[in-house]
Design a protein around this motif. Structure first.
Motif, short mmCIF file in Angstrom:
data_model
loop_
_atom_site.label_atom_id
_atom_site.label_comp_id
_atom_site.label_asym_id
_atom_site.label_seq_id
_atom_site.Cartn_x
_atom_site.Cartn_y
_atom_site.Cartn_z
N ASP A 89 0.65 -1.24 0.03
CA ASP A 89 0.00 0.10 0.04
C ASP A 89 0.90 1.11 0.15
O ASP A 89 2.16 1.32 0.50
N PRO A 94 -4.53 2.11 -1.79
CA PRO A 94 -4.29 1.16 -0.73
C PRO A 94 -3.79 -0.04 -1.12
O PRO A 94 -3.29 -0.88 -0.37
N VAL A 156 -1.59 -15.82 -0.36
CA VAL A 156 -1.04 -14.64 -0.23
C VAL A 156 0.33 -15.00 0.98
O VAL A 156 -0.25 -15.78 1.74
C1 LIG Z 1 -0.72 -8.77 2.90
O1 LIG Z 1 -1.03 -9.59 3.65
C2 LIG Z 1 -1.83 -9.46 4.98
C3 LIG Z 1 -2.19 -10.83 5.42
O2 LIG Z 1 -3.04 -11.47 4.54
C4 LIG Z 1 -3.13 -8.67 4.68
O3 LIG Z 1 -3.71 -8.26 5.96
C5 LIG Z 1 -2.78 -7.25 3.92
O4 LIG Z 1 -3.82 -6.52 3.84
C6 LIG Z 1 -1.90 -7.41 2.89
N1 LIG Z 1 -1.35 -6.22 2.13
C7 LIG Z 1 -1.66 -5.93 1.01
C8 LIG Z 1 -1.14 -4.48 0.56
O5 LIG Z 1 -2.39 -6.39 0.24
#
Ligand SMILES: *[C@@H]1O[C@H](CO)[C@@H](O)[C@H](O)[C@H]1NC(C)=O
Ligand SMILES: *[C@@H]1O[C@H](CO)[C@@H](O)[C@H](O)[C@H]1NC(C)=O
Length: 167
Positions: A89, A94, A156
């Motif tokens: 982000d 975001p 992820v």
């Molecule tokens: C990265 O991964 C974490 C855990 O799954 C999540 O909370 C977070 O929003 C993610 N960040 C982005 C920028 O996608």
């Protein structure tokens, strides 16, 4: 008496019905398949990390991507498209998603692999946001079926961080 044409037509209608039924079963059994893919990515090296003259940050890294996507394959799977993206982000957006690597997996036998590679696509931030930036590496896949609709999912891998300083 039934003419030959009528019989041929009835047979054709029957085959088409069977075919439609089999396609429906194929997509249904795909939906019922609950895959358990796994992936790990190591950042083996930051090759260089710079601010370009236009003010954008760019980083080059060497990765070891390993994955077991065999459970994504069913008899209805034609191939699987995968891509690895860095997601982070910034104050403006975001979610920024940058594709670093992609590939096509043509068969189940080739769905368990590791690859030692530098990023295939440039990791550039439209700004100067990458120093010390925390990011996720996300493995996305598109399952292309022989019949039915395409399935899309991802894994992820959180908790990566870029260096604090250019190098
Ligand atoms: C990265 O991964 C974490 C855990 O799954 C999540 O909370 C977070 O929003 C993610 N960040 C982005 C920028 O996608
Ligand atoms: C990449 O990762 C795989 C699985 O974790 C490992 O077996 C392999 O030795 C690694 N390769 C390199 C070059 O680090």
């Amino acid at each position: 008496m039934h003419s030959f044409g009528y019989r041929a037509n009835a047979l054709l209608t029957f085959s088409v019905t069977i075919l439609a039924f089999m396609c429906a079963m194929a997509s249904l059994s795909d939906t019922l398949n609950s895959p358990s893919p796994s992936a790990q990515v190591q950042v083996l090296n930051i090759n260089w990390f710079q601010k370009q003259p236009n003010g954008n940050d760019e980083v080059s890294m060497t990765l070891n991507i390993s994955a077991d996507l065999q459970s994504l394959f069913t008899w209805n799977t034609k191939q699987v498209f995968v891509f690895l993206a860095a997601e982070y982000d910034t104050p403006k957006h975001p979610v920024n998603q940058i594709s670093l690597w992609d590939g096509i997996i043509p068969s189940k036998e080739q769905a368990k692999f590791w690859i030692h590679t530098s990023n295939k696509y440039r990791f550039i931030d439209q700004g100067s946001n990458l120093r010390g930036k925390e990011y996720n590496l996300t493995l996305h896949w598109h399952i292309m079926p022989k019949t039915g609709k395409m399935l899309v999912d991802k894994l992820v891998l959180p908790g990566y961080r870029l260096p604090e300083a250019y190098r």
